[in-house]
Design an enzyme around this catalytic site. Structure first.
Site, PDB file in Angstrom:
ATOM      1  N   ASN A  10       0.879  -1.174   0.000  1.00 11.24           N
ATOM      2  CA  ASN A  10       0.000   0.000   0.000  1.00 11.24           C
ATOM      3  C   ASN A  10       0.913   1.219   0.000  1.00 11.24           C
ATOM      4  OD1 ASN A  10      -1.784   2.069   0.464  1.00 11.24           O
ATOM      5  ND2 ASN A  10      -2.399   1.389   2.518  1.00 11.24           N
ATOM      6  N   LYS A  12       0.091   4.230  -0.214  1.00  9.44           N
ATOM      7  CA  LYS A  12      -0.525   5.421   0.407  1.00  9.44           C
ATOM      8  C   LYS A  12      -0.263   6.652  -0.491  1.00  9.44           C
ATOM      9  CE  LYS A  12      -0.205   3.101   4.817  1.00  9.44           C
ATOM     10  NZ  LYS A  12      -0.036   3.161   6.268  1.00  9.44           N
ATOM     11  N   GLU A  95      -6.804   4.713   7.906  1.00 10.01           N
ATOM     12  CA  GLU A  95      -6.507   6.126   7.638  1.00 10.01           C
ATOM     13  C   GLU A  95      -7.695   6.816   6.969  1.00 10.01           C
ATOM     14  OE1 GLU A  95      -2.754   5.491   5.642  1.00 10.01           O
ATOM     15  OE2 GLU A  95      -1.870   4.868   7.540  1.00 10.01           O
ATOM     16  N   GLU A 164      -5.331  -4.883  10.489  1.00 10.63           N
ATOM     17  CA  GLU A 164      -4.287  -3.891  10.717  1.00 10.63           C
ATOM     18  C   GLU A 164      -4.574  -3.136  12.013  1.00 10.63           C
ATOM     19  OE1 GLU A 164      -2.317  -2.708   6.706  1.00 10.63           O
ATOM     20  OE2 GLU A 164      -4.006  -1.390   7.068  1.00 10.63           O
ATOM     21  N   GLY A 170       2.887   1.955  10.925  1.00  7.16           N
ATOM     22  CA  GLY A 170       3.938   2.966  10.837  1.00  7.16           C
ATOM     23  C   GLY A 170       4.654   3.254  12.153  1.00  7.16           C
ATOM     24  N   SER A 209       3.526  -2.422  10.306  1.00  5.54           N
ATOM     25  CA  SER A 209       4.970  -2.548  10.577  1.00  5.54           C
ATOM     26  C   SER A 209       5.563  -3.887  10.143  1.00  5.54           C
ATOM     27  CB  SER A 209       5.256  -2.281  12.060  1.00  5.54           C
ATOM     28  OG  SER A 209       4.926  -0.937  12.386  1.00  5.54           O
TER      29      SER A 209
HETATM   30  P1  13P Z   1       3.183   0.157   7.620  1.00 11.18           P
HETATM   31  O1  13P Z   1       3.627  -1.143   6.992  1.00 11.18           O
HETATM   32  O2  13P Z   1       3.964   1.329   7.117  1.00 11.18           O
HETATM   33  O3  13P Z   1       3.121   0.057   9.104  1.00 11.18           O
HETATM   34  O4  13P Z   1       1.685   0.426   7.110  1.00 11.18           O
HETATM   35  C1  13P Z   1       0.751  -0.583   7.213  1.00 11.18           C
HETATM   36  C2  13P Z   1      -0.454  -0.185   6.456  1.00 11.18           C
HETATM   37  O5  13P Z   1      -1.181   0.713   6.856  1.00 11.18           O
HETATM   38  C3  13P Z   1      -0.721  -0.881   5.184  1.00 11.18           C
HETATM   39  O6  13P Z   1      -1.999  -0.602   4.723  1.00 11.18           O
END
Ligand code: 13P
Length: 247
Positions: A10, A12, A95, A164, A170, A209
């Site tokens: 992802n 983002k 998010e 998640e 993150g 993470s």
């Molecule tokens: P991270 O792997 O950066 O923690 O993000 C996870 C995430 O939100 C994937 O959709």
């Protein structure tokens, strides 16, 4: 029977045309792992170029509007994603549930809209730190599933669930192995209740993470059928070792 693992990135709000080379490198390297399904969910504006750059590799969106078309300024419909070359989309990411105040009802409508045009869907659920700390993680995720799972799973498109935990996104923190196992088992039970036999075939991804250093341990947990990877999906050097760990 173990399901084929899916490792989806992802991106983002990261990625410009100059990053299409990274998409090419990831797609080429993923061919070395035919036992794993690999996908990249890129910003909407990059989908068409990414899909053209890597024919046959799964490119996805990160969100979709629930309506087929209409007066929805700035939004993207399921058919538009498909038309641009996407084969899947994420829905209900925390998010968006937070910042765009997306409800379970809306997430369900988005999921059904995407599945109805033949897009595969990664539907995200996950609890806040506050819910985890007061012992309400399972209840929170169960309620999200009850509200946002589609009524039926259409066999021409596939549904995956991404667990998640918001506090793991993150942050470099991940739940314990037991916490992941318990949550994935609870999600599997919910899916079987809802879809009977078909519920056994819905992949349950872990996200939050995930890195090369923890991926193998996470993939070894029962009912972890892959990962949704944020930061570590931006560069092939970080992402491909995660794919390798899944293979
Ligand atoms: P991270 O792997 O950066 O923690 O993000 C996870 C995430 O939100 C994937 O959709």
């Amino acid at each position: 029977m173990a399901l084929k693992k899916l490792v989806a990135g992802n991106w983002k709000m990261h990625g410009l045309s100059s990053d299409l080379d990274e998409v090419r490198v990831i797609a080429a390297a993923a061919k070395d792992y035919p036992g794993v399904d690999v996908a990249l969910c890129v910003p909407a504006i990059l989908i068409e170029r990414a899909a053209r750059a890597v024919p046959g590799f799964a490119i996805g969106g990160q969100d979709v509007h629930h309506a087929e078309k209409g007066p929805h300024t700035g939004c993207t419909s399921a058919r538009m994603l498909l038309d641009a070359g996407a084969s899947l989309t994420i829905v209900g990411h925390s998010e968006r549930r937070d910042a765009q105040r997306e409800s379970d009802v809306e997430v369900k409508a988005k999921t059904q809209s995407a599945l109805s045009v033949g897009l595969n869907v990664i539907l995200c659920v996950g609890e806040s730190l506050e819910a985890r700390e007061r012992g309400a993680a399972l209840d929170t995720v169960s309620a999200q599933l009850d509200g946002s799972l589609p009524d039926t799973v259409d066999d021409k498109a596939e549904l995956a669930i991404a667990y998640e935990p918001i506090w793991a996104i993150g942050t470099g923190k991940i739940p314990t192995i037991d916490e992941i196992r318990d949550m994935h088992a609870a999600i599997r039970a919910r899916l079987r209740d809802r879809y009977a036999v078909a519920g056994a075939g819905v992949r349950i991804l872990y996200g939050g993470s995930v890195k090369a250093s923890n991926a193998a341990e996470i993939f070894a947990i029962a009912d972890v059928d892959g990962a949704l990877v944020g930061g570590a999906s931006l560069k092939a050097a970080d992402f491909i070792p995660i794919v390798a760990a899944a293979s």
